[in-house]
Design a protein around this motif. Sequence first.
Motif, PDB file in Angstrom:
ATOM      1  N   GLY A 170       0.757  -1.193   0.115  1.00  0.00           N
ATOM      2  CA  GLY A 170      -0.087   0.073  -0.032  1.00  0.00           C
ATOM      3  C   GLY A 170       0.868   1.456  -0.074  1.00  0.00           C
ATOM      4  O   GLY A 170       0.417   2.453  -0.086  1.00  0.00           O
ATOM      5  N   GLY A 171       2.106   0.979   0.134  1.00  0.00           N
ATOM      6  CA  GLY A 171       3.167   2.302   0.174  1.00  0.00           C
ATOM      7  C   GLY A 171       3.307   2.679  -1.245  1.00  0.00           C
ATOM      8  O   GLY A 171       2.687   2.225  -2.330  1.00  0.00           O
ATOM      9  N   THR A 172       3.897   3.866  -1.615  1.00  0.00           N
ATOM     10  CA  THR A 172       4.040   4.546  -2.742  1.00  0.00           C
ATOM     11  C   THR A 172       5.614   4.187  -3.431  1.00  0.00           C
ATOM     12  O   THR A 172       6.426   3.797  -2.607  1.00  0.00           O
ATOM     13  CB  THR A 172       3.922   6.101  -2.740  1.00  0.00           C
ATOM     14  N   LYS A 173       5.773   4.142  -4.555  1.00  0.00           N
ATOM     15  CA  LYS A 173       6.807   4.126  -5.246  1.00  0.00           C
ATOM     16  C   LYS A 173       7.624   5.076  -5.568  1.00  0.00           C
ATOM     17  O   LYS A 173       6.850   6.166  -5.873  1.00  0.00           O
ATOM     18  CB  LYS A 173       6.722   3.089  -6.468  1.00  0.00           C
ATOM     19  N   LYS A 174       8.869   5.272  -5.914  1.00  0.00           N
ATOM     20  CA  LYS A 174       9.544   6.368  -6.210  1.00  0.00           C
ATOM     21  C   LYS A 174       9.494   6.565  -7.741  1.00  0.00           C
ATOM     22  O   LYS A 174       9.237   7.802  -8.029  1.00  0.00           O
ATOM     23  CB  LYS A 174      11.013   6.515  -5.767  1.00  0.00           C
ATOM     24  N   PHE A 175       9.243   5.572  -8.361  1.00  0.00           N
ATOM     25  CA  PHE A 175       9.536   5.649 -10.032  1.00  0.00           C
ATOM     26  C   PHE A 175       8.557   4.870 -10.573  1.00  0.00           C
ATOM     27  O   PHE A 175       8.124   3.697  -9.658  1.00  0.00           O
ATOM     28  CB  PHE A 175      10.980   5.419 -10.219  1.00  0.00           C
ATOM     29  N   ASP A 176       7.802   5.164 -11.716  1.00  0.00           N
ATOM     30  CA  ASP A 176       6.821   4.282 -12.229  1.00  0.00           C
ATOM     31  C   ASP A 176       7.487   3.012 -12.848  1.00  0.00           C
ATOM     32  O   ASP A 176       6.612   1.942 -12.266  1.00  0.00           O
ATOM     33  CB  ASP A 176       6.315   5.261 -13.127  1.00  0.00           C
ATOM     34  N   THR A 223      19.097  -6.133  -1.928  1.00  0.00           N
ATOM     35  CA  THR A 223      18.282  -5.261  -2.276  1.00  0.00           C
ATOM     36  C   THR A 223      18.338  -4.900  -3.622  1.00  0.00           C
ATOM     37  O   THR A 223      19.725  -4.398  -4.017  1.00  0.00           O
ATOM     38  CB  THR A 223      18.190  -3.970  -1.332  1.00  0.00           C
ATOM     39  N   LEU A 224      17.487  -4.801  -4.616  1.00  0.00           N
ATOM     40  CA  LEU A 224      17.841  -4.708  -5.896  1.00  0.00           C
ATOM     41  C   LEU A 224      16.674  -3.653  -6.777  1.00  0.00           C
ATOM     42  O   LEU A 224      15.428  -3.881  -6.360  1.00  0.00           O
ATOM     43  CB  LEU A 224      18.016  -6.143  -6.481  1.00  0.00           C
ATOM     44  N   ASP A 225      17.175  -2.963  -7.422  1.00  0.00           N
ATOM     45  CA  ASP A 225      15.954  -1.941  -8.248  1.00  0.00           C
ATOM     46  C   ASP A 225      16.005  -2.636  -9.672  1.00  0.00           C
ATOM     47  O   ASP A 225      17.104  -2.982 -10.374  1.00  0.00           O
ATOM     48  CB  ASP A 225      16.627  -0.720  -8.177  1.00  0.00           C
ATOM     49  N   ILE A 226      14.599  -2.973  -9.799  1.00  0.00           N
ATOM     50  CA  ILE A 226      14.545  -3.831 -11.342  1.00  0.00           C
ATOM     51  C   ILE A 226      13.922  -2.932 -11.989  1.00  0.00           C
ATOM     52  O   ILE A 226      13.079  -2.086 -11.519  1.00  0.00           O
ATOM     53  CB  ILE A 226      13.912  -5.021 -10.898  1.00  0.00           C
ATOM     54  N   ASN A 227      13.484  -3.098 -13.512  1.00  0.00           N
ATOM     55  CA  ASN A 227      12.528  -2.531 -14.383  1.00  0.00           C
ATOM     56  C   ASN A 227      11.333  -3.144 -14.245  1.00  0.00           C
ATOM     57  O   ASN A 227      11.210  -4.331 -15.139  1.00  0.00           O
ATOM     58  CB  ASN A 227      13.159  -2.139 -15.751  1.00  0.00           C
ATOM     59  N   SER A 228      10.512  -3.122 -13.521  1.00  0.00           N
ATOM     60  CA  SER A 228       9.248  -3.730 -13.304  1.00  0.00           C
ATOM     61  C   SER A 228       8.272  -3.763 -14.404  1.00  0.00           C
ATOM     62  O   SER A 228       7.017  -4.426 -14.512  1.00  0.00           O
ATOM     63  CB  SER A 228       8.501  -3.215 -12.031  1.00  0.00           C
TER      64      SER A 228
END
Length: 111
Positions: free
Chosen positions: A20-26, A43-48
């Motif tokens: 329910g939290g918000t994401k920083k990037f779309d 911890t990894l940032d992926i192109n979702s």
Amino acid sequence: MDSKIFEDVFEVQDVEGTDGGTKKFDRVTRIKATSDSIDTEVTLDINSEIYPMSIGEKVTIVLSRTLSLDGADTKVSWREFGSQKKTLADAFEYVMYGKVFKYEDVSGAKA
């Protein structure tokens, strides 16, 4: 010589925005995953947008110095390999290129 520095299977424990939290990037989602075999958390940032992930999903993470299968240190871009030459990327659905931003060794520490 093998081009892989590290390889292990991880289970996704948290996906940014699913609680329910918000994401920083779309199009980018931060995931947290733990190793199945060793005491490691990533911890990894992926192109979702192109590779969505969900909690409980298993993923193999590999760190490598090069995409060359023989481990040769090439100075060419991954795009320059062309479709004729097989690379480490051919074995995976999703591949990222970059540098490790932050590394924290907490061996011996118990939470």
